[in-house]
Enzyme design. Sequence first.
Site: not given
Ligand code: 5GP
Ligand code: ZN
Length: 113
Positions: A4, A7, A46, A86, A92, A97, A99
């Site tokens: 992950c 993680c 997690h 999301n 989306g 994990h 968030h």
């Molecule tokens: P989701 O699309 O799952 O709701 O949000 C995932 C978020 O994680 C996205 O806004 C993306 O820009 C962010 N993200 C993906 N990989 C990384 C990373 O390696 N570091 C950071 N700081 N953010 C990340």
């Molecule tokens: Zn995780």
Amino acid sequence: MNDCLFCKIIKGEIPSDKVYEDELVYVFKDINPTAPVHLLVIPKQHISKLDEVTAENSGVIAHIYEVIARLAKELDLKDGFRVVTNCGESAGQSVFHIHFHLLAGRPLLWPAG
Ligand code: 5GP
Ligand code: ZN
């Protein structure tokens, strides 16, 4: 073995721009911000996604909202902010994990679409 991404960020195996950390949660800047303030608030435990929250693990979710309320005061987000989770690919979610996106610093349209 845990593959992950978040993680690994919590463990420091992948660098991140940390804003806050305590025993339960980790907060860092989104790598691809969609607003002037775009933080990701994650539990250290997690949990893959929102529909895996249960009576057993929901305490950390309550704590996350306490942290968000405190951060909003510390960051002076008095013009408002939005918290987004999301759940699932079609909504989306790209990192599995759980968030909480904390967005602020620009007008936030609603409905979000
Ligand atoms: P989701 O699309 O799952 O709701 O949000 C995932 C978020 O994680 C996205 O806004 C993306 O820009 C962010 N993200 C993906 N990989 C990384 C990373 O390696 N570091 C950071 N700081 N953010 C990340
Ligand atoms: Zn995780």
